[in-house]
Design an enzyme around this catalytic site. Structure first.
Site, PDB file in Angstrom:
ATOM      1  N   PHE A  61     -21.020 -23.040  -8.097  1.00 39.65           N
ATOM      2  CA  PHE A  61     -21.187 -22.315  -9.360  1.00 39.65           C
ATOM      3  C   PHE A  61     -19.878 -22.454 -10.123  1.00 39.65           C
ATOM      4  CE2 PHE A  61     -21.446 -18.029 -11.634  1.00 39.65           C
ATOM      5  CZ  PHE A  61     -22.279 -18.527 -12.633  1.00 39.65           C
ATOM      6  N   PRO A  64     -18.227 -21.225 -12.696  1.00 39.79           N
ATOM      7  CA  PRO A  64     -17.328 -20.117 -13.017  1.00 39.79           C
ATOM      8  C   PRO A  64     -16.612 -19.507 -11.811  1.00 39.79           C
ATOM      9  CG  PRO A  64     -19.409 -19.879 -14.192  1.00 39.79           C
ATOM     10  CD  PRO A  64     -19.601 -20.964 -13.171  1.00 39.79           C
ATOM     11  N   SER A  65     -17.081 -19.773 -10.617  1.00 40.61           N
ATOM     12  CA  SER A  65     -16.509 -19.179  -9.406  1.00 40.61           C
ATOM     13  C   SER A  65     -15.252 -19.921  -8.987  1.00 40.61           C
ATOM     14  CB  SER A  65     -17.529 -19.217  -8.268  1.00 40.61           C
ATOM     15  OG  SER A  65     -16.900 -19.022  -7.021  1.00 40.61           O
ATOM     16  N   ALA A  66     -14.121 -19.207  -8.911  1.00 42.55           N
ATOM     17  CA  ALA A  66     -12.866 -19.831  -8.494  1.00 42.55           C
ATOM     18  C   ALA A  66     -12.941 -20.406  -7.080  1.00 42.55           C
ATOM     19  CB  ALA A  66     -11.720 -18.835  -8.612  1.00 42.55           C
TER      20      ALA A  66
END
Length: 220
Positions: free
Chosen positions: A8, A10-12
């Site tokens: 995903f 946006p997930s760091a």
């Protein structure tokens, strides 16, 4: 069989796993799981990962999740040489410690600010959470004293993990310029981590936009 990373942008932590694969020169199949749309709860993904989190990696019949576990697995198995994840026990222990700092200190303090905004309807950030994150960035600044990277003068998977985490809160608007070592290191990471702009910056900006759209003015 090809390596697959369920990702995903946006997930760091998710970006960390993809960045490590890129740094190792691996040909990876990326399958996006949109957490905002709750795609992680679909039965086909839960069957792969009962914790339904990203990133998740499958390599043939082997499955693993948690970004730092993925990073060390990939480096152990596929790195030619040992710059990203040194084999020397002391050097490796320092990389592991910095990875644990990211997993246990830095990233949770970033998440404590952003998760309630994204998913719980909060529009303000408590001062205690801001102070806690400032403390973590201060620790990072100390790690970088007289070093180009977080364990010395060579880029490792620890730098990739920490840069992915820090980039998310910077994209929200957090100012790290007061920490000269961190600011210098972060600028170097954007240039030296393979695929940084394509893989990490785009996802961090997407994350930052999502958080900022829900925050009250002047919170960060």
């Amino acid at each position: 069989m090809a390596i697959t990373i369920y990702h995903f942008p946006p997930s760091a932590p998710s970006r960390c796993a993809v960045l490590v694969a890129k740094a190792l020169g691996l040909d990876v199949d990326i399958k996006v799981v949109n957490l905002f749309d709750k795609e992680q709860l679909k039965p086909d993904f839960v069957k792969i990962n009962p914790q339904h989190v990203v990133p998740t990696l499958t390599d043939g019949d082997f499955t693993i999740w948690e970004s730092r576990a993925i990073a060390t697995y990939l480096a152990n198995l596929y790195e030619k040489g040992d710059k990203l994840y040194p084999k020397d026990p002391k050097a490796r222990a320092l990389v592991d410690q910095r990875l644990q700092f990211c997993a246990g200190t830095l990233y949770p303090r970033i998440r404590a600010i952003c998760f309630p905004v994204l998913f719980l309807g909060e529009i303000e950030v408590e001062e205690s959470k801001k102070s806690s994150l400032e403390e973590a960035i201060g620790f990072l600044d100390i790690f970088l004293d007289e070093n180009d990277f977080v364990t010395g003068n060579t880029l490792t998977i620890a730098d990739i993990s920490i840069a992915a985490s820090l980039s998310s809160i910077i994209a929200v608007g957090w100012d790290v310029t007061a920490y000269a070592n961190v600011a210098k290191w972060f600028a170097k990471c954007t240039l030296e981590i393979p695929g940084y702009m394509e893989i990490n910056d785009a996802g961090a900006q997407q994350f930052g936009k999502a958080v900022k759209s829900k925050l009250a003015p002047g919170q960060i």
